[in-house]
Design a protein around this motif. Structure first.
Motif, PDB file in Angstrom:
ATOM      1  N   ARG A 161      10.431 -41.055 -11.294  1.00  0.00           N
ATOM      2  CA  ARG A 161       9.910 -41.578 -10.800  1.00  0.00           C
ATOM      3  C   ARG A 161       8.094 -41.206 -12.170  1.00  0.00           C
ATOM      4  O   ARG A 161       7.816 -42.661 -11.817  1.00  0.00           O
ATOM      5  CB  ARG A 161       9.578 -40.753  -9.653  1.00  0.00           C
ATOM      6  CG  ARG A 161       8.089 -41.426  -8.757  1.00  0.00           C
ATOM      7  CD  ARG A 161       7.055 -40.104  -8.041  1.00  0.00           C
ATOM      8  NE  ARG A 161       6.349 -40.214  -6.851  1.00  0.00           N
ATOM      9  CZ  ARG A 161       5.420 -39.603  -6.353  1.00  0.00           C
ATOM     10  NH1 ARG A 161       5.528 -38.359  -6.141  1.00  0.00           N
ATOM     11  NH2 ARG A 161       4.014 -39.865  -5.816  1.00  0.00           N
ATOM     12  N   TYR A 162       8.358 -40.452 -12.433  1.00  0.00           N
ATOM     13  CA  TYR A 162       7.547 -40.187 -13.538  1.00  0.00           C
ATOM     14  C   TYR A 162       7.978 -40.902 -14.838  1.00  0.00           C
ATOM     15  O   TYR A 162       6.695 -40.709 -15.559  1.00  0.00           O
ATOM     16  CB  TYR A 162       6.942 -38.643 -13.781  1.00  0.00           C
ATOM     17  CG  TYR A 162       6.405 -38.169 -11.919  1.00  0.00           C
ATOM     18  CD1 TYR A 162       5.464 -38.466 -11.725  1.00  0.00           C
ATOM     19  CD2 TYR A 162       7.606 -37.254 -11.743  1.00  0.00           C
ATOM     20  CE1 TYR A 162       5.360 -38.228 -10.391  1.00  0.00           C
ATOM     21  CE2 TYR A 162       7.233 -36.761 -10.337  1.00  0.00           C
ATOM     22  CZ  TYR A 162       5.843 -36.687  -9.983  1.00  0.00           C
ATOM     23  OH  TYR A 162       5.711 -36.048  -8.793  1.00  0.00           O
ATOM     24  N   GLY A 163       8.724 -42.057 -14.680  1.00  0.00           N
ATOM     25  CA  GLY A 163       9.349 -41.745 -15.573  1.00  0.00           C
ATOM     26  C   GLY A 163      10.018 -41.109 -17.022  1.00  0.00           C
ATOM     27  O   GLY A 163       9.936 -41.213 -18.759  1.00  0.00           O
ATOM     28  N   HIS A 164      10.630 -39.982 -16.369  1.00  0.00           N
ATOM     29  CA  HIS A 164      11.221 -38.590 -17.215  1.00  0.00           C
ATOM     30  C   HIS A 164      12.776 -39.252 -17.491  1.00  0.00           C
ATOM     31  O   HIS A 164      13.761 -39.585 -16.162  1.00  0.00           O
ATOM     32  CB  HIS A 164      10.670 -37.838 -16.432  1.00  0.00           C
ATOM     33  CG  HIS A 164      11.408 -36.230 -16.720  1.00  0.00           C
ATOM     34  ND1 HIS A 164      11.285 -35.690 -18.378  1.00  0.00           N
ATOM     35  CD2 HIS A 164      12.697 -35.622 -16.783  1.00  0.00           C
ATOM     36  CE1 HIS A 164      12.448 -34.837 -18.237  1.00  0.00           C
ATOM     37  NE2 HIS A 164      12.977 -34.730 -17.546  1.00  0.00           N
ATOM     38  N   PHE A 165      13.361 -39.053 -18.371  1.00  0.00           N
ATOM     39  CA  PHE A 165      14.280 -39.229 -18.437  1.00  0.00           C
ATOM     40  C   PHE A 165      15.596 -37.720 -18.689  1.00  0.00           C
ATOM     41  O   PHE A 165      15.258 -37.215 -20.150  1.00  0.00           O
ATOM     42  CB  PHE A 165      14.760 -40.495 -19.707  1.00  0.00           C
ATOM     43  CG  PHE A 165      14.570 -41.534 -19.788  1.00  0.00           C
ATOM     44  CD1 PHE A 165      15.352 -42.684 -18.648  1.00  0.00           C
ATOM     45  CD2 PHE A 165      13.389 -41.981 -19.923  1.00  0.00           C
ATOM     46  CE1 PHE A 165      14.645 -43.287 -18.585  1.00  0.00           C
ATOM     47  CE2 PHE A 165      12.663 -43.220 -19.476  1.00  0.00           C
ATOM     48  CZ  PHE A 165      13.181 -43.944 -19.201  1.00  0.00           C
ATOM     49  N   ARG A 166      16.233 -37.529 -17.377  1.00  0.00           N
ATOM     50  CA  ARG A 166      16.792 -35.917 -18.092  1.00  0.00           C
ATOM     51  C   ARG A 166      17.846 -36.191 -18.516  1.00  0.00           C
ATOM     52  O   ARG A 166      18.354 -35.007 -19.707  1.00  0.00           O
ATOM     53  CB  ARG A 166      16.904 -35.280 -16.729  1.00  0.00           C
ATOM     54  CG  ARG A 166      18.048 -36.055 -15.856  1.00  0.00           C
ATOM     55  CD  ARG A 166      18.495 -35.411 -14.192  1.00  0.00           C
ATOM     56  NE  ARG A 166      19.293 -34.178 -14.916  1.00  0.00           N
ATOM     57  CZ  ARG A 166      19.204 -32.851 -14.382  1.00  0.00           C
ATOM     58  NH1 ARG A 166      18.350 -33.309 -13.208  1.00  0.00           N
ATOM     59  NH2 ARG A 166      19.550 -31.812 -14.356  1.00  0.00           N
ATOM     60  N   PHE A 167      18.470 -37.146 -19.079  1.00  0.00           N
ATOM     61  CA  PHE A 167      19.481 -37.336 -20.119  1.00  0.00           C
ATOM     62  C   PHE A 167      19.521 -37.735 -21.326  1.00  0.00           C
ATOM     63  O   PHE A 167      20.658 -37.798 -22.176  1.00  0.00           O
ATOM     64  CB  PHE A 167      20.560 -38.184 -19.318  1.00  0.00           C
ATOM     65  CG  PHE A 167      21.238 -37.926 -17.794  1.00  0.00           C
ATOM     66  CD1 PHE A 167      21.848 -36.345 -17.808  1.00  0.00           C
ATOM     67  CD2 PHE A 167      21.179 -38.716 -16.823  1.00  0.00           C
ATOM     68  CE1 PHE A 167      22.665 -36.402 -16.945  1.00  0.00           C
ATOM     69  CE2 PHE A 167      21.408 -37.609 -16.250  1.00  0.00           C
ATOM     70  CZ  PHE A 167      21.949 -36.906 -15.368  1.00  0.00           C
ATOM     71  N   ALA A 168      18.064 -37.657 -21.748  1.00  0.00           N
ATOM     72  CA  ALA A 168      17.287 -37.481 -23.481  1.00  0.00           C
ATOM     73  C   ALA A 168      17.124 -37.091 -23.350  1.00  0.00           C
ATOM     74  O   ALA A 168      17.132 -35.255 -22.873  1.00  0.00           O
ATOM     75  CB  ALA A 168      16.657 -38.898 -23.280  1.00  0.00           C
ATOM     76  N   LYS A 169      16.502 -36.602 -24.826  1.00  0.00           N
ATOM     77  CA  LYS A 169      16.307 -35.683 -25.361  1.00  0.00           C
ATOM     78  C   LYS A 169      15.201 -34.724 -24.699  1.00  0.00           C
ATOM     79  O   LYS A 169      15.337 -33.274 -24.807  1.00  0.00           O
ATOM     80  CB  LYS A 169      15.949 -35.497 -26.759  1.00  0.00           C
ATOM     81  CG  LYS A 169      16.160 -36.374 -27.445  1.00  0.00           C
ATOM     82  CD  LYS A 169      15.805 -36.113 -29.324  1.00  0.00           C
ATOM     83  CE  LYS A 169      17.078 -36.638 -30.101  1.00  0.00           C
ATOM     84  NZ  LYS A 169      15.982 -36.918 -31.236  1.00  0.00           N
ATOM     85  N   THR A 170      14.422 -35.463 -24.175  1.00  0.00           N
ATOM     86  CA  THR A 170      13.733 -34.689 -23.022  1.00  0.00           C
ATOM     87  C   THR A 170      14.246 -33.582 -22.186  1.00  0.00           C
ATOM     88  O   THR A 170      13.410 -33.421 -21.097  1.00  0.00           O
ATOM     89  CB  THR A 170      12.527 -35.826 -22.360  1.00  0.00           C
ATOM     90  OG1 THR A 170      13.792 -36.976 -21.837  1.00  0.00           O
ATOM     91  CG2 THR A 170      11.674 -36.036 -23.730  1.00  0.00           C
ATOM     92  N   GLY A 171      15.174 -34.248 -21.562  1.00  0.00           N
ATOM     93  CA  GLY A 171      16.072 -33.708 -20.320  1.00  0.00           C
ATOM     94  C   GLY A 171      16.390 -32.181 -20.438  1.00  0.00           C
ATOM     95  O   GLY A 171      17.272 -31.080 -19.732  1.00  0.00           O
ATOM     96  N   ILE A 172      16.183 -31.868 -22.187  1.00  0.00           N
ATOM     97  CA  ILE A 172      16.062 -29.833 -22.076  1.00  0.00           C
ATOM     98  C   ILE A 172      15.317 -29.090 -21.446  1.00  0.00           C
ATOM     99  O   ILE A 172      15.214 -27.662 -21.023  1.00  0.00           O
ATOM    100  CB  ILE A 172      15.885 -29.438 -23.868  1.00  0.00           C
ATOM    101  CG1 ILE A 172      15.930 -28.540 -24.341  1.00  0.00           C
ATOM    102  CG2 ILE A 172      14.586 -29.777 -23.673  1.00  0.00           C
ATOM    103  CD1 ILE A 172      16.677 -28.062 -25.645  1.00  0.00           C
ATOM    104  N   LEU A 173      13.738 -30.047 -20.604  1.00  0.00           N
ATOM    105  CA  LEU A 173      13.117 -29.298 -19.637  1.00  0.00           C
ATOM    106  C   LEU A 173      13.399 -29.023 -18.920  1.00  0.00           C
ATOM    107  O   LEU A 173      13.468 -27.818 -18.131  1.00  0.00           O
ATOM    108  CB  LEU A 173      12.067 -30.773 -19.188  1.00  0.00           C
ATOM    109  CG  LEU A 173      11.082 -30.665 -21.006  1.00  0.00           C
ATOM    110  CD1 LEU A 173      10.195 -31.102 -20.870  1.00  0.00           C
ATOM    111  CD2 LEU A 173      10.610 -29.116 -21.937  1.00  0.00           C
ATOM    112  N   ASP A 174      14.866 -29.529 -18.253  1.00  0.00           N
ATOM    113  CA  ASP A 174      15.349 -29.487 -17.112  1.00  0.00           C
ATOM    114  C   ASP A 174      16.477 -28.732 -17.272  1.00  0.00           C
ATOM    115  O   ASP A 174      16.896 -28.122 -16.324  1.00  0.00           O
ATOM    116  CB  ASP A 174      16.302 -31.691 -16.335  1.00  0.00           C
ATOM    117  CG  ASP A 174      15.007 -32.309 -16.345  1.00  0.00           C
ATOM    118  OD1 ASP A 174      14.779 -32.914 -15.077  1.00  0.00           O
ATOM    119  OD2 ASP A 174      14.622 -32.830 -17.741  1.00  0.00           O
ATOM    120  N   ALA A 175      17.207 -29.054 -17.930  1.00  0.00           N
ATOM    121  CA  ALA A 175      18.124 -27.656 -18.501  1.00  0.00           C
ATOM    122  C   ALA A 175      17.697 -25.970 -18.278  1.00  0.00           C
ATOM    123  O   ALA A 175      18.280 -25.661 -18.527  1.00  0.00           O
ATOM    124  CB  ALA A 175      19.531 -28.128 -19.911  1.00  0.00           C
TER     125      ALA A 175
END
Length: 225
Positions: A161-175
């Motif tokens: 919804r905010y433009g966050h991609f959890r399966f890209a490198k930025t997904g390490i935040l979700d991890a």
């Protein structure tokens, strides 16, 4: 370093200010943020957004914002002196809480977050470049640590919804939060206790895997910072 130093100073006159605007709009992709700032209210006391322009800061000042939190760090874009000027003009405190979006969160930064949240003069606005990743991570920490909200509610700040991609490198935040769910929450361990005693940034980096297409969109097409 010379690129950083170029903007780590007051603006001197109209031409200097025009150059800063040009850099913000073109080099820093601010022209897209004029159309969509990705601004959202997290709580009655906290907003999240992309890098604001001076006109955006004036709008947030009218909404009662007293502090702006810059998550980006560095002084490499013209947005920095423009933001600093606008904050001074509107009586808004400008503070920094530097985060990264493509690496395992720093333990000491997380452990210091509670004191930082408590020190904020609210209402506050937090921003990164696009308002998707670091702003979402900060907002999730704010809800989890400062507001004592449930993990699932906090993690919703990291969303497409905010433009966050959890399966890209930025997904390490979700991890990072998923690691807490497995290793901490499931065992009744408080979040900050888990960060201090169990969290292993190196292991998180080793085990996290990215998706090819998500990384292509986030890093090549959208050109995230």
């Amino acid at each position: 370093m010379s690129r950083i130093a170029r903007w780590d100073r007051p603006l001197a006159g109209r031409l200097d200010r025009l150059r800063a605007w040009s850099n913000m709009l073109l080099a820093d992709h601010g022209i897209f943020r004029l159309a969509y700032l990705n601004a959202h209210r997290v709580t009655p006391r906290l907003w999240r957004a992309a890098q604001p322009a001076p006109t955006d800061i004036a709008w947030f000042a009218r909404q009662g914002v007293r502090t702006i939190v810059n998550l980006r760090g560095g002084r490499e874009h013209g947005a920095w002196p423009l933001q600093r000027e606008a904050c001074e003009r509107h009586g808004i405190a400008l503070v920094e809480f530097v985060l990264r979006s493509r690496g395992a969160p720093d333990r000491e930064t997380i452990l210091g977050a509670g004191a930082f949240f408590a020190s904020l003069e609210e209402p506050a606005l937090v921003h990164c470049k696009s308002g998707a990743d670091r702003a979402g991570f900060f907002s999730a920490l704010y809800l989890l640590i400062h507001e004592k909200r449930p993990l699932d509610e906090a993690m919703r700040q990291l969303s497409l919804r905010y433009g966050h991609f959890r399966f890209a490198k930025t997904g390490i935040l979700d991890a990072f939060f998923e690691a807490y769910r497995r290793e901490g929450e499931a065992k009744g361990i408080a979040f900050l206790d888990w960060v201090a005693e169990i969290y292993d940034p190196a292991r998180l980096e080793r085990e996290f895997k990215t998706g090819f297409f998500s990384s292509l969109i986030a890093d090549r097409l959208v050109r995230r910072e």
